[in-house]
Write a protein that holds these residues in place. Structure first.
Motif, PDB file in Angstrom:
ATOM      1  N   UNK A 126       0.906  -1.116  -0.161  1.00  0.00           N
ATOM      2  CA  UNK A 126      -0.020  -0.035   0.040  1.00  0.00           C
ATOM      3  C   UNK A 126       0.719   1.111  -0.007  1.00  0.00           C
ATOM      4  N   UNK A 127       0.925   2.120  -1.049  1.00  0.00           N
ATOM      5  CA  UNK A 127       1.681   3.269  -1.190  1.00  0.00           C
ATOM      6  C   UNK A 127       0.933   4.430  -1.790  1.00  0.00           C
ATOM      7  N   UNK A 128       1.706   5.363  -1.946  1.00  0.00           N
ATOM      8  CA  UNK A 128       1.018   6.735  -2.334  1.00  0.00           C
ATOM      9  C   UNK A 128       1.673   6.963  -3.906  1.00  0.00           C
ATOM     10  N   UNK A 129       0.860   7.428  -4.829  1.00  0.00           N
ATOM     11  CA  UNK A 129       1.207   7.755  -6.156  1.00  0.00           C
ATOM     12  C   UNK A 129       0.565   9.335  -6.516  1.00  0.00           C
ATOM     13  N   UNK A 130       1.268  10.082  -7.425  1.00  0.00           N
ATOM     14  CA  UNK A 130       0.793  11.221  -7.745  1.00  0.00           C
ATOM     15  C   UNK A 130      -0.159  10.965  -8.983  1.00  0.00           C
ATOM     16  N   UNK A 131      -1.074  11.963  -9.048  1.00  0.00           N
ATOM     17  CA  UNK A 131      -1.905  11.977 -10.201  1.00  0.00           C
ATOM     18  C   UNK A 131      -1.844  13.059 -10.840  1.00  0.00           C
ATOM     19  N   UNK A 132      -2.581  13.257 -12.106  1.00  0.00           N
ATOM     20  CA  UNK A 132      -2.488  14.321 -12.921  1.00  0.00           C
ATOM     21  C   UNK A 132      -2.807  15.816 -12.399  1.00  0.00           C
ATOM     22  N   UNK A 133      -3.581  15.939 -11.423  1.00  0.00           N
ATOM     23  CA  UNK A 133      -3.838  17.118 -10.890  1.00  0.00           C
ATOM     24  C   UNK A 133      -3.009  17.534  -9.727  1.00  0.00           C
ATOM     25  N   UNK A 134      -1.738  16.911  -9.482  1.00  0.00           N
ATOM     26  CA  UNK A 134      -0.743  17.088  -8.570  1.00  0.00           C
ATOM     27  C   UNK A 134      -1.149  16.604  -7.237  1.00  0.00           C
ATOM     28  N   UNK A 135      -2.222  15.866  -6.942  1.00  0.00           N
ATOM     29  CA  UNK A 135      -2.628  15.331  -5.641  1.00  0.00           C
ATOM     30  C   UNK A 135      -1.980  14.140  -5.467  1.00  0.00           C
ATOM     31  N   UNK A 136      -2.424  13.440  -4.670  1.00  0.00           N
ATOM     32  CA  UNK A 136      -1.697  11.778  -4.381  1.00  0.00           C
ATOM     33  C   UNK A 136      -3.145  10.874  -4.220  1.00  0.00           C
ATOM     34  N   UNK A 137      -2.794   9.772  -4.768  1.00  0.00           N
ATOM     35  CA  UNK A 137      -3.671   8.504  -4.540  1.00  0.00           C
ATOM     36  C   UNK A 137      -3.088   7.300  -4.017  1.00  0.00           C
ATOM     37  N   UNK A 138      -3.811   6.577  -3.219  1.00  0.00           N
ATOM     38  CA  UNK A 138      -3.550   5.356  -2.677  1.00  0.00           C
ATOM     39  C   UNK A 138      -3.122   4.576  -3.913  1.00  0.00           C
ATOM     40  N   UNK A 147      -3.313  -4.145  -9.864  1.00  0.00           N
ATOM     41  CA  UNK A 147      -2.910  -2.550  -9.085  1.00  0.00           C
ATOM     42  C   UNK A 147      -4.428  -2.020  -9.007  1.00  0.00           C
ATOM     43  N   UNK A 148      -4.408  -1.384  -7.905  1.00  0.00           N
ATOM     44  CA  UNK A 148      -5.735  -0.648  -7.598  1.00  0.00           C
ATOM     45  C   UNK A 148      -5.560   0.954  -7.185  1.00  0.00           C
ATOM     46  N   UNK A 149      -6.103   2.083  -7.457  1.00  0.00           N
ATOM     47  CA  UNK A 149      -6.062   3.217  -7.265  1.00  0.00           C
ATOM     48  C   UNK A 149      -7.139   3.589  -6.493  1.00  0.00           C
ATOM     49  N   UNK A 150      -7.279   4.515  -5.128  1.00  0.00           N
ATOM     50  CA  UNK A 150      -8.114   4.897  -4.409  1.00  0.00           C
ATOM     51  C   UNK A 150      -7.898   6.187  -3.652  1.00  0.00           C
ATOM     52  N   UNK A 151      -8.900   6.848  -3.730  1.00  0.00           N
ATOM     53  CA  UNK A 151      -8.985   8.160  -2.892  1.00  0.00           C
ATOM     54  C   UNK A 151      -8.565   8.098  -1.296  1.00  0.00           C
ATOM     55  N   UNK A 152      -9.510   7.086  -0.917  1.00  0.00           N
ATOM     56  CA  UNK A 152      -9.421   6.631   0.452  1.00  0.00           C
ATOM     57  C   UNK A 152      -9.309   5.060   0.650  1.00  0.00           C
ATOM     58  N   UNK A 153      -8.638   4.696   1.619  1.00  0.00           N
ATOM     59  CA  UNK A 153      -8.348   3.173   1.724  1.00  0.00           C
ATOM     60  C   UNK A 153      -8.994   2.673   3.395  1.00  0.00           C
ATOM     61  N   UNK A 154      -9.708   1.691   3.466  1.00  0.00           N
ATOM     62  CA  UNK A 154     -10.112   1.228   4.774  1.00  0.00           C
ATOM     63  C   UNK A 154      -9.450  -0.136   4.889  1.00  0.00           C
ATOM     64  N   UNK A 155      -8.694  -0.356   5.949  1.00  0.00           N
ATOM     65  CA  UNK A 155      -7.755  -1.695   5.958  1.00  0.00           C
ATOM     66  C   UNK A 155      -8.732  -2.504   6.974  1.00  0.00           C
ATOM     67  N   UNK A 156      -9.290  -3.589   6.639  1.00  0.00           N
ATOM     68  CA  UNK A 156      -9.917  -4.597   7.409  1.00  0.00           C
ATOM     69  C   UNK A 156      -9.619  -5.692   7.403  1.00  0.00           C
ATOM     70  N   UNK A 157      -8.203  -6.078   7.572  1.00  0.00           N
ATOM     71  CA  UNK A 157      -7.918  -7.499   7.382  1.00  0.00           C
ATOM     72  C   UNK A 157      -7.952  -8.134   8.738  1.00  0.00           C
ATOM     73  N   UNK A 158      -8.119  -7.633   9.967  1.00  0.00           N
ATOM     74  CA  UNK A 158      -7.813  -8.315  10.884  1.00  0.00           C
ATOM     75  C   UNK A 158      -6.486  -8.090  11.443  1.00  0.00           C
ATOM     76  N   UNK A 159      -6.183  -8.289  12.750  1.00  0.00           N
ATOM     77  CA  UNK A 159      -4.868  -7.982  13.235  1.00  0.00           C
ATOM     78  C   UNK A 159      -3.941  -9.096  12.764  1.00  0.00           C
TER      79      UNK A 159
END
Length: 447
Positions: A126-138, A147-159
């Motif tokens: 899980x990392x960050x990349x830049x988009x064409x607007x100068x912002x960031x995506x997951x 590979x998946x891109x997202x604006x918000x990530x919810x980690x629900x894997x369990x401990x």
């Protein structure tokens, strides 16, 4: 497989925590805002611990949705009614549903969200990349090459499973040593072998595994190892179990870290290293039966800690142990070792981890408290530190990982599913209303 599609919300893991989130979004008319990744080939819940006769230790009214929306089509009661099983269930007069029946309920709900889940996708970064607007995506990558891109990530894997230090060696990680999260498939693969099994731990799962092993004809001997006096009765007082109420989260979360650690230690017997009366009674009965017949098939090793693991003469494992009070030393030989040792919390202790391994790619952007632990806000989010090129901070949510910051009701407890999903959903939609995230799924070209 690569794609430039950007998901407003990307959930990692699709167990009860993120399933409850999917239900909450659906009931608000926003089911398409979220997409989920799950490493299993299909929906499953505790498949490795669906042992005969085990129950969920939770009132079935505290399901995925009941506390939030009693009219929901996704309640446990609606599940029973859909199968024509409501009358039969009520006739049982059972305090708690069987684990297998509750697994059926969760799978029934998950069917409604099949198009929102990519099964068979095991996330490794899980990392960050830049988009064409100068912002960031997951950017999420899986072992399967997706590979998946997202604006918000919810980690629900369990401990993460907790593996005691002696079992992290090359010898201990060889065949024949496994955590309880791999119990059923591992033990059934050994059905043709005559085996001696050591079970480390004193929890509900530990005693359930001991009972299951004693019911298997190929298991010659079971040795139950625990640091305390033995299997203790769980504190089920309604006053103690207020830790599973949302009001307790409001009380617990603002406390200083040191106070939270102290309070968790005081309340530990409510949920950890403790068992229900029915399984204790079953094991005591079997123990007495073996004593009367002169059988050594069940051995109990209280006040015992494993200090090292080696190969036993003739094969299997030799566990070096000592009495935690007298410090006397001994050895225990077993062909198989089951670690019913629980799961890691966020912290600095010997059995803790500072953050979930999936957050490693974000480590340089995690806000930390005085102990060096990520700061998790009341809405279960971590607001990443802004960078020079992308000043707008992003949020990653931890759904079911936050016992250290939110109290015992958070990690793994079914009781908090629906109210936690309500908190996370409200926060996500607030981000949307602020115009920051999440937006509708769109196509973007990365720089």
């Amino acid at each position: 497989m690569k794609t430039n599609k950007v998901h407003p919300i990307l959930g990692i893991g699709f167990g009860p925590a993120n399933l409850s989130l999917a239900v909450a979004l659906d009931e608000l008319g926003r089911p398409d805002d979220a997409h989920f990744l799950e490493r299993s080939p299909g929906f499953q819940w505790q498949d490795e611990q669906l042992l005969p006769g085990t129950d969920i230790q939770n009132n079935p009214f505290r399901d995925l949705v009941m506390q939030r929306n009693q009219d929901s089509p996704y309640t446990f009661i609606k599940y029973l009614a859909s199968r024509g099983a409501l009358t039969d269930y009520l006739h049982l007069n059972a305090k708690f549903p069987l684990r297998r029946e509750y697994a059926g309920y969760l799978a029934w709900v998950a069917q409604s969200f099949a198009t929102h889940v990519d099964y068979g996708q095991s996330v490794h970064t899980l990392a960050l990349v830049e988009d064409s607007d100068g912002g960031e995506l997951f950017c999420v990558r899986t072992h399967e090459g997706a590979r998946y891109l997202a604006e918000t990530v919810v980690v629900g894997t369990g401990r993460s499973p907790r593996i005691p230090a002696p079992f992290r060696t090359a010898t201990a990680t060889a065949a024949g040593v496994f955590h309880s999260t791999r119990y059923l498939s591992s033990i059934e693969a050994l059905a043709a072998r005559d085996i001696r099994v050591a079970v480390v731990g004193a929890s509900q799962s530990a005693i359930e595994i001991v009972l299951d092993l004693l019911a298997r004809p190929n298991v010659r001997q079971v040795t139950s190892i625990h640091r305390g006096i033995g299997f203790r009765l769980k504190d089920t007082s309604p006053y103690s179990r207020q830790v599973f109420l949302p009001e307790f989260v409001d009380y617990f979360h603002p406390l200083p870290s040191a106070t939270r650690r102290r309070l968790r230690a005081e309340l530990r017997s409510i949920n950890y290293a403790a068992c229900d009366q029915d399984v204790i009674d079953r094991l005591v009965g079997l123990q007495r039966e073996y004593e009367l017949t002169g059988s050594d098939r069940l051995r109990l090793a209280p006040f015992t800690e494993v200090t090292a693991v080696d190969t036993a003469p003739g094969g299997g494992h030799r566990l070096s142990v000592h009495d935690v009070n007298h410090l006397t030393r001994d050895t225990i030989d077993a062909d198989i070792v089951v670690l019913a040792t629980g799961f890691k919390d966020f912290g600095t202790g010997a059995h803790d981890e500072r953050y979930h391994p999936l957050l490693e790619g974000l480590a340089h952007r995690l806000p930390l408290d005085d102990d060096g632990i990520p700061v998790v806000e009341r809405d279960y989010s971590i607001t990443l530190k802004a960078s020079a090129s992308a000043p707008r901070p992003l949020k990653v949510y931890l759904n079911g990982l936050c016992e250290a910051s939110h109290g015992m009701g958070d990690a793994g407890a079914l009781a908090m599913l629906s109210v936690r999903a309500a908190d996370v959903t409200a926060s996500l939609l607030h981000l949307h209303e602020d115009g920051r995230a999440p937006r509708r799924a769109a196509e973007r070209v990365l720089q």
